[in-house]
Write an enzyme that holds these catalytic residues in place. Structure first.
Site, PDB file in Angstrom:
ATOM      1  CE  LYS A   1      -1.775   1.669   4.338  1.00 34.74           C
ATOM      2  NZ  LYS A   1      -1.300   2.989   4.336  1.00 34.74           N
ATOM      3  CG  ASN A   2       2.336   2.577   3.795  1.00 36.46           C
ATOM      4  OD1 ASN A   2       0.998   2.955   3.113  1.00 36.46           O
ATOM      5  ND2 ASN A   2       2.635   2.357   4.765  1.00 36.46           N
TER       6      ASN A   2
ATOM      7  CB  CYS B   1      -4.625   6.135  10.973  1.00 37.35           C
ATOM      8  SG  CYS B   1      -4.969   5.023  10.069  1.00 37.35           S
TER       9      CYS B   1
ATOM     10  NE  ARG C   1       0.049  10.656  10.733  1.00 39.80           N
ATOM     11  CZ  ARG C   1      -0.225   9.521   9.976  1.00 39.80           C
ATOM     12  NH1 ARG C   1      -1.583   9.257  10.397  1.00 39.80           N
ATOM     13  NH2 ARG C   1       0.397   9.051   9.045  1.00 39.80           N
TER      14      ARG C   1
ATOM     15  CG  ASP D   1       3.088   1.343   9.711  1.00 37.49           C
ATOM     16  OD1 ASP D   1       2.464   2.113  10.420  1.00 37.49           O
ATOM     17  OD2 ASP D   1       3.578   1.427   8.617  1.00 37.49           O
TER      18      ASP D   1
ATOM     19  NE  ARG E   1      -7.434   4.549   5.371  1.00 40.07           N
ATOM     20  CZ  ARG E   1      -6.771   5.274   6.248  1.00 40.07           C
ATOM     21  NH1 ARG E   1      -7.128   5.629   7.431  1.00 40.07           N
ATOM     22  NH2 ARG E   1      -5.573   5.814   5.866  1.00 40.07           N
TER      23      ARG E   1
HETATM   24  N1  EPU Z   1       6.430  14.042  11.270  1.00 37.14           N
HETATM   25  C1  EPU Z   1       6.920  15.458  11.830  1.00 37.14           C
HETATM   26  N2  EPU Z   1       6.693  16.610  10.725  1.00 37.14           N
HETATM   27  C2  EPU Z   1       6.144  16.135   9.436  1.00 37.14           C
HETATM   28  C3  EPU Z   1       5.873  14.779   9.077  1.00 37.14           C
HETATM   29  C4  EPU Z   1       6.174  13.813  10.063  1.00 37.14           C
HETATM   30  O1  EPU Z   1       7.197  15.825  12.802  1.00 37.14           O
HETATM   31  O2  EPU Z   1       5.933  17.156   8.637  1.00 37.14           O
HETATM   32  C5  EPU Z   1       6.876  13.196  12.451  1.00 37.14           C
HETATM   33  C6  EPU Z   1       5.498  12.437  12.735  1.00 37.14           C
HETATM   34  O3  EPU Z   1       4.824  13.032  13.819  1.00 37.14           O
HETATM   35  C7  EPU Z   1       6.123  11.089  13.185  1.00 37.14           C
HETATM   36  C8  EPU Z   1       7.199  10.952  11.963  1.00 37.14           C
HETATM   37  O4  EPU Z   1       7.851  12.260  12.067  1.00 37.14           O
HETATM   38  O5  EPU Z   1       6.652  11.155  14.540  1.00 37.14           O
HETATM   39  C9  EPU Z   1       7.221   9.928  11.101  1.00 37.14           C
HETATM   40  O6  EPU Z   1       6.037  10.395  10.446  1.00 37.14           O
HETATM   41  P1  EPU Z   1       5.816   9.924   8.866  1.00 37.14           P
HETATM   42  O7  EPU Z   1       5.692  11.282   8.199  1.00 37.14           O
HETATM   43  O8  EPU Z   1       7.283   9.272   8.550  1.00 37.14           O
HETATM   44  O9  EPU Z   1       4.637   9.296   8.512  1.00 37.14           O
HETATM   45  P2  EPU Z   1       3.754   9.404   7.259  1.00 37.14           P
HETATM   46  O10 EPU Z   1       4.818   9.656   6.201  1.00 37.14           O
HETATM   47  O11 EPU Z   1       2.676  10.250   7.489  1.00 37.14           O
HETATM   48  C10 EPU Z   1       4.198   6.582   6.716  1.00 37.14           C
HETATM   49  C11 EPU Z   1       3.088   5.791   6.537  1.00 37.14           C
HETATM   50  C12 EPU Z   1       2.503   5.321   7.715  1.00 37.14           C
HETATM   51  C13 EPU Z   1       3.538   5.022   8.564  1.00 37.14           C
HETATM   52  C14 EPU Z   1       4.618   6.146   8.838  1.00 37.14           C
HETATM   53  C15 EPU Z   1       5.842   5.689   9.597  1.00 37.14           C
HETATM   54  C16 EPU Z   1       2.444   6.186   4.298  1.00 37.14           C
HETATM   55  C17 EPU Z   1       1.192   6.504   3.305  1.00 37.14           C
HETATM   56  N3  EPU Z   1       2.003   6.096   5.523  1.00 37.14           N
HETATM   57  O12 EPU Z   1       3.195   8.005   7.326  1.00 37.14           O
HETATM   58  O13 EPU Z   1       1.778   4.157   7.533  1.00 37.14           O
HETATM   59  O14 EPU Z   1       3.189   4.472  10.038  1.00 37.14           O
HETATM   60  O15 EPU Z   1       5.087   6.535   7.477  1.00 37.14           O
HETATM   61  O16 EPU Z   1       6.598   4.712   9.069  1.00 37.14           O
HETATM   62  O17 EPU Z   1       3.317   5.828   3.930  1.00 37.14           O
HETATM   63  C18 EPU Z   1      -0.063   2.706   7.774  1.00 37.14           C
HETATM   64  O18 EPU Z   1       0.206   2.024   6.527  1.00 37.14           O
HETATM   65  O19 EPU Z   1      -0.667   1.829   8.683  1.00 37.14           O
HETATM   66  C19 EPU Z   1       0.455   3.883   7.978  1.00 37.14           C
HETATM   67  C20 EPU Z   1      -0.111   4.689   9.051  1.00 37.14           C
END
Ligand code: EPU
Length: 417
Positions: free
Chosen positions: A22-23, A116, A121, A305, A398
């Site tokens: 998915k990701n 989620c 976030r 995850d 999802r």
């Molecule tokens: N963070 C910041 N600032 C930002 C963005 C992120 O401080 O602008 C922090 C977040 O608060 C967190 C850390 O950075 O502490 C990591 O978050 P990240 O941005 O990597 O998460 P994401 O990109 O929103 C993706 C996956 C998530 C997975 C996370 C961590 C996708 C579409 N989603 O989310 O997947 O948990 O990386 O590996 O790739 C899932 O598949 O169930 C899922 C939630």
């Protein structure tokens, strides 16, 4: 809204092939907006997050088809409309449109994405990276509005190692003028797969799989046919299902190296398994042992995850195991659902908990909190005594393709009603 009804206690046996990630699929579909011509993306999972993203793209003028796990997409008629509405607010991954839309139109306006409820976030890392490439932020509390006269290569140090922020920076930099360096880049297998797709389309991205990417911008990218990598998070979920039920299950369709930290934790828990280049084989396991500490962090550390699914395994382990969720402050909430089933734990703070096992779980009505917490509820139900009803299964849909069919094929008693 449906629910899952599961009668626990059945040993899982057999072989299962995981679907596409998915990701990885989500950013690759977004990256196809940068390409001239029709991209054919294979091994895309049939899950609601993918369908929601495709609906947004159709609304933006793309021609889109999803058939038998293949997405065909042509962005020829893509228009620079505002990206908003219910779908954007529902899925966090819609943020992945920022980079490609900015690169294509030098302007993007979208609602803040939802997704989620894992805690705060933020999007600051996305904005910082794109600003480095030359865009300006137009102040608006409801929307993210970015404009640029031209995107120029830059030396970017990400303020946070973020998966989707790195992906946005990669997509914008692939199209920017000149060279970009992205330091503290995320390097999860799905980030690597996005780079694989873009490079196949003619991008020049080096350092793939490391925390420092070097990108030379190109003037155009050509659509290609690409097959998305297998979902290591789905594989990890099924590995735990097998271990929890004392089953014997071979999981194919992934590179087990993507799960090195997870497999190390499984070993510490005393789970019998073997791996080969493309499979993990979980062998019958009787005594699950406590694990000193599961600490989630960016790849290649233990994936956040798989934290909730692994915690279910630890409810069955002899002794006390510590969970340290470093990324998200809302990712321990599922423990209160497990408590209803009889699990014992102590929450130290929003990031840390101690699981006290072993505890026999019993089937009761429970709810799913997010994609992975939902999967954890299924795992708990599979090893519980009696009947468990799981509500809010739209979260599970999802991220997991046909989860009930796949588990049924291994002998689980699970029904969607
Ligand atoms: N963070 C910041 N600032 C930002 C963005 C992120 O401080 O602008 C922090 C977040 O608060 C967190 C850390 O950075 O502490 C990591 O978050 P990240 O941005 O990597 O998460 P994401 O990109 O929103 C993706 C996956 C998530 C997975 C996370 C961590 C996708 C579409 N989603 O989310 O997947 O948990 O990386 O590996 O790739 C899932 O598949 O169930 C899922 C939630």
């Amino acid at each position: 809204m449906g629910k899952f009804v599961i009668n626990g206690g059945k040993k899982l046996n057999g072989e299962i092939r995981v679907g596409g990630s998915k990701n990885a699929s989500l950013p690759i579909i977004c990256a196809s907006l940068l390409c001239k011509g029709q991209s054919i993306i294979k091994n895309v999972p049939d899950i609601s997050d993918i369908h929601s993203l495709l609906k947004i793209l159709e609304h933006l003028g793309c021609s889109v088809k999803f058939q038998k796990n293949t997405v065909t997409i042509n962005p020829e008629k893509l228009k620079s409309a505002d990206i908003n509405g219910e779908l954007v607010c529902r899925m966090r991954a819609s943020i992945l449109l920022l980079g490609p839309m900015l690169a294509r139109f030098k302007k993007v306006s979208m609602s803040y994405p939802g997704g989620c409820v894992l805690g705060k976030r933020p999007v600051d890392a996305h904005i910082t990276a794109l600003k480095e490439l030359g865009c300006k932020v137009v102040d608006d509390k409801q929307h993210i509005i970015l404009v640029a006269a031209q995107l120029n290569g830059a030396d970017i140090t990400m303020p946070e190692i973020s998966v989707t922020a790195t992906e946005n920076a990669i997509m914008a930099a692939a199209f920017a003028k000149g060279k970009t360096v992205i330091r503290l880049a995320a390097c999860e297998p799905h980030v690597q797969d996005l780079c694989g797709f873009l490079n196949k389309c003619g991008a020049k991205i080096k350092g793939v799989g490391t925390h420092e990417l070097h990108i030379e911008g190109v003037k155009s990218l050509k659509a290609c046919t690409y097959s998305v990598t297998g979902d290591y998070l789905e594989a990890g979920t099924y590995a735990i299902a097998a271990a929890l039920t004392g089953g014997d299950v071979k999981i194919t369709g992934i590179d087990p190296h993507d799960l090195d930290s997870f497999l190390q934790a499984l070993k510490e828990a005393g789970v019998n398994f073997e791996t080969n280049k493309s499979f993990i084989h979980i062998r019958p396991t009787k005594n699950i042992q406590a694990v000193a500490k599961i600490r989630t962090a960016v790849y290649p550390s233990f994936p956040t995850d798989l934290q909730a699914p692994f915690a279910v395994l630890l409810t069955q382990a002899k002794g006390e195991s510590k969970i340290y969720e470093t990324l998200f402050e809302g990712r321990l909430n599922y423990l209160f659902e497990l408590e209803k089933m009889g699990a014992r734990f102590e929450i130290i703070n929003p990031h840390q908990a101690i699981i006290k096992g072993p505890r026999k779980l019993k089937g009761v009505p429970i709810s799913s909190w997010d994609i992975r917490a939902g999967a954890a509820m299924i795992l708990a139900a599979l090893c519980a005594d009696g009947k468990t009803e799981i509500n809010n299964i739209e979260f599970i849909d999802r991220g997991y393709e046909n989860i009930e069919d796949k588990l049924q094929s291994l002998g689980a008693d699970i029904k969607r009603i």
